[in-house]
Design an enzyme around this catalytic site. Structure first.
Site, PDB file in Angstrom:
ATOM      1  N   ASP A  46      -1.238   4.770  -6.506  1.00  0.00           N
ATOM      2  CA  ASP A  46       0.190   4.608  -6.200  1.00  0.00           C
ATOM      3  C   ASP A  46       1.007   5.780  -6.726  1.00  0.00           C
ATOM      4  O   ASP A  46       2.066   6.090  -6.188  1.00  0.00           O
ATOM      5  CB  ASP A  46       0.713   3.290  -6.775  1.00  0.00           C
ATOM      6  CG  ASP A  46       0.207   2.133  -5.932  1.00  0.00           C
ATOM      7  OD1 ASP A  46      -0.919   1.655  -6.190  1.00  0.00           O
ATOM      8  OD2 ASP A  46       0.913   1.753  -4.972  1.00  0.00           O
ATOM      9  N   GLY A  72       0.875  -1.169   0.000  1.00  0.00           N
ATOM     10  CA  GLY A  72       0.000   0.000   0.000  1.00  0.00           C
ATOM     11  C   GLY A  72       0.916   1.223   0.000  1.00  0.00           C
ATOM     12  O   GLY A  72       1.856   1.299   0.803  1.00  0.00           O
ATOM     13  N   ASN A  86      -2.592   2.590 -10.269  1.00  0.00           N
ATOM     14  CA  ASN A  86      -3.096   1.856  -9.099  1.00  0.00           C
ATOM     15  C   ASN A  86      -3.064   0.368  -9.440  1.00  0.00           C
ATOM     16  O   ASN A  86      -2.688  -0.023 -10.557  1.00  0.00           O
ATOM     17  CB  ASN A  86      -4.509   2.336  -8.730  1.00  0.00           C
ATOM     18  CG  ASN A  86      -4.950   1.824  -7.364  1.00  0.00           C
ATOM     19  OD1 ASN A  86      -4.219   1.942  -6.383  1.00  0.00           O
ATOM     20  ND2 ASN A  86      -6.123   1.224  -7.283  1.00  0.00           N
ATOM     21  N   LYS A  87      -3.437  -0.453  -8.500  1.00  0.00           N
ATOM     22  CA  LYS A  87      -3.381  -1.913  -8.652  1.00  0.00           C
ATOM     23  C   LYS A  87      -3.954  -2.371  -9.990  1.00  0.00           C
ATOM     24  O   LYS A  87      -4.984  -1.858 -10.435  1.00  0.00           O
ATOM     25  CB  LYS A  87      -4.145  -2.547  -7.483  1.00  0.00           C
ATOM     26  CG  LYS A  87      -4.247  -4.051  -7.478  1.00  0.00           C
ATOM     27  CD  LYS A  87      -2.911  -4.760  -7.601  1.00  0.00           C
ATOM     28  CE  LYS A  87      -1.908  -4.363  -6.539  1.00  0.00           C
ATOM     29  NZ  LYS A  87      -0.520  -4.778  -6.859  1.00  0.00           N
TER      30      LYS A  87
HETATM   31  O1  MRU Z   1       0.821  -4.069  -4.573  1.00  0.00           O
HETATM   32  P1  MRU Z   1       0.133  -3.317  -3.469  1.00  0.00           P
HETATM   33  O2  MRU Z   1      -0.699  -4.175  -2.594  1.00  0.00           O
HETATM   34  O3  MRU Z   1       1.117  -2.468  -2.686  1.00  0.00           O
HETATM   35  O4  MRU Z   1      -0.833  -2.317  -4.224  1.00  0.00           O
HETATM   36  C1  MRU Z   1      -1.537  -1.367  -3.462  1.00  0.00           C
HETATM   37  C2  MRU Z   1      -2.475  -0.535  -4.250  1.00  0.00           C
HETATM   38  O5  MRU Z   1      -2.533  -0.594  -5.460  1.00  0.00           O
HETATM   39  C3  MRU Z   1      -3.289   0.459  -3.496  1.00  0.00           C
HETATM   40  O6  MRU Z   1      -4.502   0.682  -4.128  1.00  0.00           O
HETATM   41  C4  MRU Z   1      -2.522   1.789  -3.431  1.00  0.00           C
HETATM   42  O7  MRU Z   1      -1.209   1.590  -2.989  1.00  0.00           O
HETATM   43  C5  MRU Z   1      -3.187   2.787  -2.557  1.00  0.00           C
HETATM   44  S1  MRU Z   1      -3.066   2.360  -0.838  1.00  0.00           S
HETATM   45  C6  MRU Z   1      -3.838   3.590   0.040  1.00  0.00           C
END
Ligand code: MRU
Length: 358
Positions: free
Chosen positions: A242, A52, A252-253
């Protein structure tokens, strides 16, 4: 029931440690890792024990203090050594700008250290700045919740992707902070959590976190979102970020872009919720955002059993970029930028945005 958190510093700068809830084990096991070595924190970031965007910024900041404990304290060597450690930590994960932002902030803060400070004083000064980052993140999460909550109408269906809550930040989260604020305000709504292939942050983390908080949450596979929208069960999509470029393009993810396309087609408002530390105004648009590619086994053998032929070629980008034109608005700690553009974002963030490591 233990309190949910992502990271927590315990003790002073010279001998303290970073406690980190190992998110790879959730929801079946709640194990806290007490870390005192920077390379262990870096490994935790790489392997998503902490993940995150804001949370990896915080973990990176504390890891830099652990790394700085071993630096020689002469002016010639300290500053280049600190910068080198920051760069090494920053390379743990490339997409979330919060890591570079937090590390850059500590390095810049250290460069203003008064002459003649002892090692202990210098480390304590860095630790105080890392604690400030945490306090600010907590406050930003609370503000995003306040600004976003009115978007959730009584009885609404609210779809989210990945995990953007307590586990992903130092506070209540970003998109999930909006849900927590509405819930605290007594607004009844139903959250839908995308499972979030391939590592199931939605199923393992969001569904767990929201259920624990007493929020009505239903889990679905990523491929079911379009049908849910067609059935008019989704009134709002809330996701995190991100990295957001100057024009509003948002990484984002993986799967977020598809969700935005679906929302656009079905006329469902699509909001990104992110603090100012998630913006990268040095990038004109999303084409310059580095996208992390992760190993094939996350898809072929995600949770200990092969679910695809071995040696099959795999494409596994961890993030995608949603173009600004598909984003209804971006909710930050300062309010909401509707229909984001270069001009509206620059105006919104005027004076608060800080660059990351240069
Ligand atoms: O690979 P991750 O689990 O770190 O991905 C996280 C995300 O894509 C979240 O949506 C993003 O970091 C925002 S967290 C407030």
């Amino acid at each position: 029931m233990t309190t949910v958190f992502s990271t927590r510093w315990v003790g002073d700068a010279l001998s303290g440690r970073l406690d980190l809830l190992d998110q790879t084990l959730l929801p079946s096991e709640e194990r806290v890792l007490p870390l005192t070595i920077a390379s262990d924190v870096r490994e935790a970031i790489v392997s998503l024990r902490v993940r995150g965007a804001p949370a990896i910024g915080v973990a990176g900041a504390y890891a830099l203090i652990l790394a700085a404990r071993d630096l020689p304290l002469d002016d010639e060597a300290w500053s280049p050594g600190l910068a080198q450690q920051a760069d090494w930590l920053n390379r743990a994960r490339p997409t979330a700008v919060n890591l570079s932002w937090a590390l850059g902030r500590l390095v810049r803060h250290d460069s203003t250290c008064p002459v003649g400070f002892t090692r202990t004083q210098r480390l304590e000064r860095l630790l105080a700045e890392a604690h400030t980052i945490v306090a600010e993140d907590r406050a930003m999460c609370a503000s995003m919740g306040v600004h976003g909550a009115p978007l959730i109408a009584s009885g609404a269906g609210v779809l989210t992707h990945c995990n953007t809550g307590v586990l992903a930040t130092a506070g209540d989260g970003t998109a999930l902070a909006v849900m927590y604020a509405a819930h605290r305000g007594g607004v009844p709504f139903r959250a839908y959590a995308d499972e979030t292939r391939p590592l199931l942050q939605g199923a393992r983390l969001t569904a767990w976190e929201l259920q624990r908080a007493g929020i009505d949450v239903t889990l679905l596979c990523d491929g079911m979102a379009a049908m849910l929208m067609k059935q008019k069960r989704v009134d709002l999509v809330l996701v995190g970020a991100d990295r957001i470029a100057a024009n509003g393009d948002t990484a984002n993810k993986i799967g977020t872009y598809g969700l935005a396309v679906m929302a656009h087609y079905h006329g469902v408002p699509f909001y990104v919720v992110a603090p100012s530390s998630s913006f990268d105004l040095a990038l004109a648009d999303g084409s310059g955002i580095p996208i992390e590619e992760r190993k094939a086994e996350e898809i072929t053998c995600g949770f200990g059993r092969y679910t695809a032929p071995q040696n099959i070629p795999v494409y596994n980008p961890a993030f995608d970029v949603t173009p600004a034109e598909l984003i209804t608005g971006i909710i930050t700690e300062r309010g909401i930028v509707e229909r984001p553009s270069v001009a509206s974002i620059a105006k919104h963030l005027g004076g608060v945005w800080q660059p990351g490591l240069s």
